[in-house]
Design a protein around this motif. Structure first.
Motif, PDB file in Angstrom:
ATOM      1  N   GLU A 210       0.462  -1.218   0.037  1.00 46.49           N
ATOM      2  CA  GLU A 210      -0.154  -0.192  -0.235  1.00 46.49           C
ATOM      3  C   GLU A 210       1.290   1.040   0.116  1.00 46.49           C
ATOM      4  O   GLU A 210       1.127   2.381  -0.276  1.00 46.49           O
ATOM      5  CB  GLU A 210      -0.906  -0.166   1.318  1.00 46.49           C
ATOM      6  N   ILE A 211       2.253   0.780   0.267  1.00 45.01           N
ATOM      7  CA  ILE A 211       2.397   2.460   0.799  1.00 45.01           C
ATOM      8  C   ILE A 211       4.326   2.101   0.838  1.00 45.01           C
ATOM      9  O   ILE A 211       4.796   0.875   1.081  1.00 45.01           O
ATOM     10  CB  ILE A 211       2.730   2.581   2.383  1.00 45.01           C
ATOM     11  N   ARG A 212       5.213   2.939  -0.213  1.00 43.35           N
ATOM     12  CA  ARG A 212       6.348   3.109  -0.968  1.00 43.35           C
ATOM     13  C   ARG A 212       7.385   3.763   0.376  1.00 43.35           C
ATOM     14  O   ARG A 212       6.625   5.095   0.513  1.00 43.35           O
ATOM     15  CB  ARG A 212       6.494   3.290  -2.445  1.00 43.35           C
ATOM     16  N   VAL A 213       8.103   3.954   1.075  1.00 42.23           N
ATOM     17  CA  VAL A 213       9.095   4.164   1.891  1.00 42.23           C
ATOM     18  C   VAL A 213      10.406   4.276   0.880  1.00 42.23           C
ATOM     19  O   VAL A 213      11.231   3.610   0.904  1.00 42.23           O
ATOM     20  CB  VAL A 213       9.603   3.488   3.399  1.00 42.23           C
ATOM     21  N   ASN A 214      10.940   4.675   1.113  1.00 43.29           N
ATOM     22  CA  ASN A 214      12.712   5.195   0.239  1.00 43.29           C
ATOM     23  C   ASN A 214      13.116   6.361   1.072  1.00 43.29           C
ATOM     24  O   ASN A 214      12.788   7.357   2.022  1.00 43.29           O
ATOM     25  CB  ASN A 214      12.186   6.027  -1.288  1.00 43.29           C
ATOM     26  N   ALA A 215      13.894   7.101   0.815  1.00 41.18           N
ATOM     27  CA  ALA A 215      15.286   7.440   1.735  1.00 41.18           C
ATOM     28  C   ALA A 215      16.499   8.402   0.399  1.00 41.18           C
ATOM     29  O   ALA A 215      16.803   7.812  -0.762  1.00 41.18           O
ATOM     30  CB  ALA A 215      16.053   7.597   2.730  1.00 41.18           C
ATOM     31  N   VAL A 216      16.448  10.454   0.988  1.00 41.63           N
ATOM     32  CA  VAL A 216      17.478  10.499  -0.379  1.00 41.63           C
ATOM     33  C   VAL A 216      19.002  10.817   0.856  1.00 41.63           C
ATOM     34  O   VAL A 216      18.266  11.496   2.342  1.00 41.63           O
ATOM     35  CB  VAL A 216      17.012  11.654  -0.690  1.00 41.63           C
ATOM     36  N   SER A 217      19.640  10.953   0.756  1.00 49.28           N
ATOM     37  CA  SER A 217      20.942  10.446   1.752  1.00 49.28           C
ATOM     38  C   SER A 217      21.737  12.253   0.938  1.00 49.28           C
ATOM     39  O   SER A 217      22.698  11.954   0.295  1.00 49.28           O
ATOM     40  CB  SER A 217      21.464   9.044   1.853  1.00 49.28           C
ATOM     41  N   PRO A 218      21.778  13.404   1.448  1.00 51.53           N
ATOM     42  CA  PRO A 218      22.559  13.985   0.870  1.00 51.53           C
ATOM     43  C   PRO A 218      23.860  14.701   1.282  1.00 51.53           C
ATOM     44  O   PRO A 218      23.832  13.989   2.393  1.00 51.53           O
ATOM     45  CB  PRO A 218      21.945  15.334   1.040  1.00 51.53           C
ATOM     46  N   GLY A 219      24.259  15.013   1.122  1.00 50.62           N
ATOM     47  CA  GLY A 219      25.873  15.341   1.537  1.00 50.62           C
ATOM     48  C   GLY A 219      25.953  17.138   1.298  1.00 50.62           C
ATOM     49  O   GLY A 219      24.604  16.634   1.872  1.00 50.62           O
TER      50      GLY A 219
END
Length: 234
Positions: A163-172
């Motif tokens: 039902e739900i997708r979960v991701n992350a961004v990882s900036p410098g």
């Protein structure tokens, strides 16, 4: 503009990249709501701003209720909130350690639990990790909190799917961010010089990645941490 405007919640919308994320979703025609400790978010009308203190459970309860009343169901929840003291472990107090871990990961998990009933089927959740959480940092508590975000994302991607997708961004290091502004010039140079592209990423570039991975072309992306650092950490 999107064919059907979506309801977007940005947690920590007054952060260094908050305005860029608000603008990027706004340009697509989405309805953007944002939280901040002060209850004021530049670029958002008062009726689209929600006061939130991640250190206070009663504030999270009230914020979740307000979000449900004003926004209804959510299509996207983006978590930008975070604190970075920039301390060595010996300089931390016990209270500071608790606060960093709570604001950066524990409180966000607690808020997301409260928001789950508001997330439509097919909703996207994007959390903000950091290159520090992948390779370590001078500030070990901050780095640990961001490493925990990555673990949280991987776990939720399994248990909240399909039902739900979960991701992350990882900036410098982000050019023009609060961290960048507070950093000594020589430290800025170190970050820039060890980046293969020869420059730091901008708030608009990080915002662009966040908005893009919430689109239909990225429907297969789940449980991933996307590094936005110009190749400084690969």
């Amino acid at each position: 503009m999107t064919s059907t405007p979506r309801n977007i919640l940005i947690v920590g919308a007054s952060s260094s990249i908050g305005s860029a994320v608000i603008d990027a979703f706004g340009q697509r025609g989405d309805h953007v709501f944002g939280t901040a400790c002060s209850g004021k978010v530049p670029g958002l009308p008062d009726e689209h701003t929600i006061a939130l203190d991640l250190l206070r459970p009663e504030s999270m309860d009230a914020a979740a209720e307000t979000i449900g009343t004003r926004a209804g169901q959510l299509d996207v929840a983006v978590f930008l909130a975070g604190v970075l003291p920039g301390n060595a472990l010996s300089s931390y107090s016990d209270e500071q350690i608790t606060n960093v871990l709570t604001v950066n990961v524990g409180g966000q998990a607690a808020l997301l639990r409260r928001l789950l009933p508001l997330l439509r089927p097919g909703a996207r959740v994007v959390m903000t990790a950091s290159v520090s959480g992948e390779r370590g940092s001078f500030d070990p508590v901050y780095a640990a909190s961001k490493a925990a975000v990555i673990g949280l994302v991987k776990s939720l991607a399994t248990w909240l799917a399909p039902e739900i997708r979960v991701n992350a961004v990882s900036p410098g290091l982000i050019d023009g961010s609060t961290m960048h502004a507070d950093m000594l010039p020589e430290r800025r140079s170190v970050h820039r010089d060890r980046t293969p592209t020869g420059r730091l990423v901008t708030p608009e570039e990080v915002a662009g990645v966040i908005v893009d991975i919430c689109g239909p072309a990225w429907a297969g992306l789940n449980g991933q941490t996307i590094g936005v650092n110009g190749g400084a950490h690969v």
